[in-house]
Write a protein that holds these residues in place. Sequence first.
Motif, PDB file in Angstrom:
ATOM      1  N   MET A   1      20.975  31.742  -1.520  1.00 23.50           N
ATOM      2  CA  MET A   1      20.246  30.608  -1.522  1.00 23.50           C
ATOM      3  C   MET A   1      20.914  29.610  -0.099  1.00 23.50           C
ATOM      4  O   MET A   1      22.147  29.354   0.102  1.00 23.50           O
ATOM      5  N   VAL A   2      19.982  29.434   1.213  1.00 27.14           N
ATOM      6  CA  VAL A   2      20.563  29.347   2.058  1.00 27.14           C
ATOM      7  C   VAL A   2      19.386  28.098   2.721  1.00 27.14           C
ATOM      8  O   VAL A   2      17.992  28.369   1.968  1.00 27.14           O
ATOM      9  N   THR A   3      19.492  27.350   3.244  1.00 21.88           N
ATOM     10  CA  THR A   3      18.749  25.788   3.651  1.00 21.88           C
ATOM     11  C   THR A   3      18.819  26.116   5.730  1.00 21.88           C
ATOM     12  O   THR A   3      19.966  25.646   5.562  1.00 21.88           O
ATOM     13  N   PRO A   4      17.663  26.456   6.219  1.00 22.43           N
ATOM     14  CA  PRO A   4      17.845  26.558   7.503  1.00 22.43           C
ATOM     15  C   PRO A   4      17.405  24.895   7.378  1.00 22.43           C
ATOM     16  O   PRO A   4      16.712  24.749   7.368  1.00 22.43           O
ATOM     17  N   HIS A   5      18.624  24.016   8.390  1.00 26.53           N
ATOM     18  CA  HIS A   5      17.493  23.019   9.022  1.00 26.53           C
ATOM     19  C   HIS A   5      16.987  22.889  10.276  1.00 26.53           C
ATOM     20  O   HIS A   5      17.621  23.400  11.127  1.00 26.53           O
ATOM     21  N   ILE A   6      16.527  21.714   9.612  1.00 23.77           N
ATOM     22  CA  ILE A   6      15.456  21.742  10.941  1.00 23.77           C
ATOM     23  C   ILE A   6      16.094  20.280  11.196  1.00 23.77           C
ATOM     24  O   ILE A   6      16.031  18.761  11.126  1.00 23.77           O
ATOM     25  N   GLY A   8      16.523  17.003  12.870  1.00 22.70           N
ATOM     26  CA  GLY A   8      15.888  15.524  13.257  1.00 22.70           C
ATOM     27  C   GLY A   8      15.354  15.437  11.445  1.00 22.70           C
ATOM     28  O   GLY A   8      14.559  14.564  11.170  1.00 22.70           O
ATOM     29  N   GLN A   9      15.319  15.907  10.950  1.00 20.90           N
ATOM     30  CA  GLN A   9      15.049  16.117   9.459  1.00 20.90           C
ATOM     31  C   GLN A   9      15.539  16.439   7.937  1.00 20.90           C
ATOM     32  O   GLN A   9      16.705  16.165   8.546  1.00 20.90           O
ATOM     33  N   PRO A  10      15.646  15.346   7.413  1.00 28.49           N
ATOM     34  CA  PRO A  10      16.664  14.789   6.205  1.00 28.49           C
ATOM     35  C   PRO A  10      17.008  16.268   5.503  1.00 28.49           C
ATOM     36  O   PRO A  10      15.539  17.298   5.647  1.00 28.49           O
ATOM     37  N   ALA A  11      16.845  16.219   4.836  1.00 25.76           N
ATOM     38  CA  ALA A  11      17.594  17.413   4.281  1.00 25.76           C
ATOM     39  C   ALA A  11      16.350  17.978   2.868  1.00 25.76           C
ATOM     40  O   ALA A  11      16.132  18.952   2.970  1.00 25.76           O
ATOM     41  N   SER A  12      15.917  16.928   2.870  1.00 26.12           N
ATOM     42  CA  SER A  12      14.650  17.466   1.324  1.00 26.12           C
ATOM     43  C   SER A  12      13.526  17.202   2.883  1.00 26.12           C
ATOM     44  O   SER A  12      12.933  18.624   1.607  1.00 26.12           O
ATOM     45  N   ALA A  13      13.549  17.772   3.543  1.00 20.95           N
ATOM     46  CA  ALA A  13      12.524  18.066   4.403  1.00 20.95           C
ATOM     47  C   ALA A  13      12.874  19.293   4.556  1.00 20.95           C
ATOM     48  O   ALA A  13      11.767  20.703   5.071  1.00 20.95           O
ATOM     49  N   ASN A  14      13.595  20.147   4.338  1.00 23.11           N
ATOM     50  CA  ASN A  14      13.864  21.737   4.946  1.00 23.11           C
ATOM     51  C   ASN A  14      13.567  22.682   3.502  1.00 23.11           C
ATOM     52  O   ASN A  14      13.672  22.485   2.228  1.00 23.11           O
ATOM     53  N   PRO A  15      12.936  23.563   4.164  1.00 22.00           N
ATOM     54  CA  PRO A  15      13.072  24.870   3.453  1.00 22.00           C
ATOM     55  C   PRO A  15      14.297  25.641   2.671  1.00 22.00           C
ATOM     56  O   PRO A  15      15.529  25.382   3.172  1.00 22.00           O
ATOM     57  N   LEU A  16      14.081  25.458   1.319  1.00 17.38           N
ATOM     58  CA  LEU A  16      15.082  26.199   0.845  1.00 17.38           C
ATOM     59  C   LEU A  16      14.873  28.071   0.592  1.00 17.38           C
ATOM     60  O   LEU A  16      13.328  28.234   0.120  1.00 17.38           O
TER      61      LEU A  16
END
Length: 51
Positions: A1-6, A8-16
Motif C-alpha cells: 500500500m502506497v500513498t503518493p501525496h499531492i 497542498g492536499q491533506p492526506a485524506s484527499a490523496n489516493p491509496l
Amino acid sequence: MVTPHIWGQPASANPLLQLRNIDGGEWFQRYGDSFEAVWASARPWAPDRQE
C-alpha cells in the motif's frame, strides 16, 4: 500500500494504491527500493537535538 501525496492536499484527499509484485512489473520494486533507502538513512527522532 502506497500513498503518493499531492502537494497542498491533506492526506485524506490523496489516493491509496495497492501494488502487487508481478513478473515484468517495476512499480512494486521501485517503491520497495525507495522505502529501504529512506529507512536506511532514518535516525531516531530527538526533538532536543538539532543536527
